[in-house]
Design an enzyme around this catalytic site. Structure first.
Site, mmCIF file in Angstrom:
data_model
loop_
_atom_site.group_PDB
_atom_site.id
_atom_site.type_symbol
_atom_site.label_atom_id
_atom_site.label_comp_id
_atom_site.label_asym_id
_atom_site.label_seq_id
_atom_site.Cartn_x
_atom_site.Cartn_y
_atom_site.Cartn_z
ATOM 1 N N ARG A 117 -15.089 -10.992 -65.187
ATOM 2 C CA ARG A 117 -15.837 -9.786 -64.782
ATOM 3 C C ARG A 117 -15.714 -8.662 -65.804
ATOM 4 N NH1 ARG A 117 -16.736 -8.839 -59.207
ATOM 5 N NH2 ARG A 117 -16.667 -10.854 -58.230
ATOM 6 N N TYR B 162 -12.790 -22.649 -62.105
ATOM 7 C CA TYR B 162 -13.607 -22.855 -63.320
ATOM 8 C C TYR B 162 -12.932 -22.171 -64.515
ATOM 9 C CZ TYR B 162 -15.618 -18.393 -61.522
ATOM 10 O OH TYR B 162 -15.812 -17.141 -60.994
ATOM 11 N N ASP C 6 -24.584 -3.975 -54.331
ATOM 12 C CA ASP C 6 -23.884 -4.111 -53.053
ATOM 13 C C ASP C 6 -24.148 -2.943 -52.110
ATOM 14 O OD1 ASP C 6 -22.830 -6.537 -53.731
ATOM 15 O OD2 ASP C 6 -20.726 -5.955 -53.498
HETATM 16 C C1 LIG Z 1 -14.327 -13.131 -53.993
HETATM 17 C C2 LIG Z 1 -15.664 -12.736 -54.543
HETATM 18 C C3 LIG Z 1 -16.291 -13.566 -55.459
HETATM 19 C C4 LIG Z 1 -17.557 -13.238 -55.948
HETATM 20 N N1 LIG Z 1 -18.164 -14.072 -56.837
HETATM 21 C C5 LIG Z 1 -19.393 -13.789 -57.322
HETATM 22 C C6 LIG Z 1 -20.027 -14.660 -58.253
HETATM 23 O O1 LIG Z 1 -19.455 -15.681 -58.644
HETATM 24 N N2 LIG Z 1 -21.272 -14.329 -58.698
HETATM 25 C C7 LIG Z 1 -21.914 -13.192 -58.292
HETATM 26 O O2 LIG Z 1 -23.045 -12.942 -58.727
HETATM 27 N N3 LIG Z 1 -21.325 -12.335 -57.413
HETATM 28 C C8 LIG Z 1 -20.086 -12.602 -56.931
HETATM 29 N N4 LIG Z 1 -19.474 -11.727 -56.069
HETATM 30 C C9 LIG Z 1 -20.179 -10.496 -55.684
HETATM 31 C C10 LIG Z 1 -20.083 -9.407 -56.763
HETATM 32 O O3 LIG Z 1 -18.726 -9.210 -57.098
HETATM 33 C C11 LIG Z 1 -20.669 -8.103 -56.263
HETATM 34 O O4 LIG Z 1 -21.905 -8.354 -55.636
HETATM 35 C C12 LIG Z 1 -20.901 -7.114 -57.401
HETATM 36 O O5 LIG Z 1 -19.704 -6.898 -58.101
HETATM 37 C C13 LIG Z 1 -21.434 -5.791 -56.832
HETATM 38 O O6 LIG Z 1 -21.576 -4.860 -57.868
HETATM 39 P P1 LIG Z 1 -21.966 -3.338 -57.527
HETATM 40 O O7 LIG Z 1 -21.962 -2.640 -58.838
HETATM 41 O O8 LIG Z 1 -23.184 -3.299 -56.703
HETATM 42 O O9 LIG Z 1 -20.805 -2.812 -56.600
HETATM 43 P P2 LIG Z 1 -19.215 -2.476 -56.998
HETATM 44 O O10 LIG Z 1 -18.752 -3.550 -57.896
HETATM 45 O O11 LIG Z 1 -18.570 -2.263 -55.723
HETATM 46 O O12 LIG Z 1 -19.369 -1.156 -57.832
HETATM 47 C C14 LIG Z 1 -19.561 0.095 -57.232
HETATM 48 C C15 LIG Z 1 -19.083 1.154 -58.204
HETATM 49 O O13 LIG Z 1 -19.382 2.437 -57.677
HETATM 50 C C16 LIG Z 1 -18.263 3.287 -57.843
HETATM 51 N N5 LIG Z 1 -18.348 4.308 -56.796
HETATM 52 C C17 LIG Z 1 -18.176 4.134 -55.459
HETATM 53 N N6 LIG Z 1 -18.360 5.297 -54.810
HETATM 54 C C18 LIG Z 1 -18.689 6.211 -55.756
HETATM 55 C C19 LIG Z 1 -18.998 7.606 -55.698
HETATM 56 N N7 LIG Z 1 -19.029 8.275 -54.533
HETATM 57 N N8 LIG Z 1 -19.279 8.260 -56.873
HETATM 58 C C20 LIG Z 1 -19.248 7.584 -58.045
HETATM 59 N N9 LIG Z 1 -18.945 6.274 -58.149
HETATM 60 C C21 LIG Z 1 -18.683 5.592 -57.018
HETATM 61 C C22 LIG Z 1 -17.065 2.356 -57.713
HETATM 62 O O14 LIG Z 1 -15.894 2.902 -58.299
HETATM 63 C C23 LIG Z 1 -17.564 1.118 -58.431
HETATM 64 O O15 LIG Z 1 -17.298 1.152 -59.818
HETATM 65 C C24 LIG Z 1 -18.207 -12.033 -55.553
HETATM 66 C C25 LIG Z 1 -17.556 -11.186 -54.650
HETATM 67 C C26 LIG Z 1 -16.313 -11.524 -54.159
HETATM 68 C C27 LIG Z 1 -15.657 -10.584 -53.198
#
Ligand SMILES: Cc1cc2nc3c(=O)[nH]c(=O)nc-3n(C[C@H](O)[C@H](O)[C@H](O)COP(=O)(O)OP(=O)(O)OC[C@H]3O[C@@H](n4cnc5c(N)ncnc54)[C@H](O)[C@@H]3O)c2cc1C
Length: 386
Positions: free
Chosen positions: A106, A213, A290
């Site tokens: 990641r 993996y 997410d």
């Molecule tokens: C065990 C596990 C395995 C997974 N495996 C896979 C995989 O193999 N392939 C795949 O595609 N997906 C996988 N996922 C899903 C994937 O990890 C997530 O869907 C993805 O990381 C979501 O990214 P995001 O940026 O939307 O959210 P997040 O990664 O949650 O990022 C949100 C960001 O916003 C910031 N933030 C939050 N609130 C605020 C605020 N008020 N002001 C400013 N910043 C803020 C946080 O600090 C964070 O950096 C997996 C998930 C899990 C739990």
């Protein structure tokens, strides 16, 4: 200074959007509450529906250089460890989906995205927590401890526990009662068969599964163990501990049990998702990643879907000077697609974790699948292929 787009959250979803939008020529500012841009956790699987987009953005070679292009994905029963089915990532697979399957750490993917954003001129602001955001006459504004950030559009990418999603829906994250432990270690520390360094393997068992993996060109090995917590079902506040992990895998085969030794037990990830919602836009505020569609990870698609979101948003904004129309088109396309992936992820978890006669039927059906039958993955990996 106002910019075209402010992105709230600098995870994979936020940075994918920043990358797509700055690459399309818009001025972009990313506000991240953490003191620096980074990812915790271990590996990530990237299916062709996401790697096709990464190639369009000019990032696939870098991603391949940092990760591994495995030769196959093998599904096994976790109890007897017999093979159930496999997807060969051969010429037929990459020819069909026009892009490879990749596994990557990641933090490496995040680094690739950060560098791409910087190259494209995006402004990355760490240590900037956003408290609220609103639509204005000119566009939208994000309010942070560092001040107000005005833009034509605010993209909300603040993850599963999104504070700003409350503007779109009053729902809450749904706990699955499952927990995950992860581990990524140098290969020298793990006893591995050679095939393990070119394979994504998933062992599926009653109320548990284990995924393994390689990472970083085969120099690291990634393990994720997921299991149902009886303590959660009993309503106990302290659930999903290492003793429950051991008990959940007690009836599994020797390779699966050996895999538990490759986990880091210092942190547990409780599994949450949310139900799909139909509205992702409010004026010039828009959801992604997410924050919009958190899903259980059984299809390994959460980050892949965020990358699809980013591609769609940048394409629609570029196609229509009326951004209200463009945002509605984005919302229509992405809510339909991600709802399908979210609900199928839940179903896939049920299939993986089934016990008794259901397990026997599942195994029999998986074993009947022809090697190059793509019926169950075409809709996912072949999405929007051109
Ligand atoms: C065990 C596990 C395995 C997974 N495996 C896979 C995989 O193999 N392939 C795949 O595609 N997906 C996988 N996922 C899903 C994937 O990890 C997530 O869907 C993805 O990381 C979501 O990214 P995001 O940026 O939307 O959210 P997040 O990664 O949650 O990022 C949100 C960001 O916003 C910031 N933030 C939050 N609130 C605020 C605020 N008020 N002001 C400013 N910043 C803020 C946080 O600090 C964070 O950096 C997996 C998930 C899990 C739990």
């Amino acid at each position: 200074m106002p910019v075209d787009v402010v992105v709230i959250g600098g995870g994979i979803g936020g940075l994918a959007n920043a990358c797509a939008l700055s690459g399309a020529g818009y001025s972009v500012r990313v506000l991240e509450r953490a003191p620096e841009f980074g990812e915790i956790g271990a590996g990530l699987q990237m299916a062709p529906n996401a790697t096709r987009v990464l190639r369009e953005w000019g990032l696939l070679d870098e991603v391949l250089g940092r990760g591994v292009s495995p030769r196959r994905l093998v599904l096994r029963d976790a109890v007897d460890e017999e093979e159930l089915t496999r997807l060969e990532f051969d010429g037929e697979f990459t020819g069909r989906y026009k892009a490879p399957y990749v596994v990557i750490h990641r933090s490496d993917l995040l680094d690739v995205l950060v560098r791409a954003c910087v190259r494209a001129g995006a402004e990355l602001v760490p240590g900037c927590e956003v408290h609220d955001a609103a639509t204005t006459d000119e566009g939208a504004v994000a309010y942070s401890g560092l001040g107000e950030h005005h833009a034509r559009l605010v993209v909300v990418a603040d993850g599963l526990r999104s504070r700003l999603r409350a503007r779109f829906s009053d729902d809450e994250p749904v706990c699955a009662g499952y927990a995950a432990y992860r581990g990524a270690f140098p290969v020298e520390q793990i006893d591995l068969e050679p095939e393990a360094l070119e394979t994504v393997v998933g062992y599926v068992g009653p109320g548990c599964h284990l995924i393994q993996y390689p990472l970083r060109g085969g120099r690291m090995f990634n393990t994720v163990a997921v299991f149902k917590s009886p303590a959660y079902d009993r309503g106990e506040a302290d659930w999903g501990g290492p003793e429950e992990l051991e008990a959940a895998f007690a009836d599994c085969g020797p390779k699966v049990r050996a895999g538990l030794k490759s986990l880091s037990l210092t942190r547990r990830w409780p599994m949450y998702d949310r139900l799909p919602i139909p509205n992702w836009t409010e004026g010039r505020l828009v959801l992604t990643g997410d924050a919009a569609h958190p899903m259980l990870q059984y299809l390994a698609q959460g980050a892949c879907q965020a990358i699809e979101d980013a591609h769609c948003l940048a394409t629609e904004l570029a196609a229509d000077p009326d951004w209200s129309v463009a945002l509605k088109r984005y919302e229509a396309a992405r809510t339909a697609r991600t709802a399908h992936v979210q609900t199928t992820s839940r179903l896939w978890g049920e299939i993986w974790h089934i016990d008794g006669v259901g397990r026997l039927l599942r195994n029999a059906l998986f074993r009947q699948r022809a090697l190059h039958d793509y019926t169950h993955v075409d809709w996912l990996y072949g999405f929007n292929e051109s």
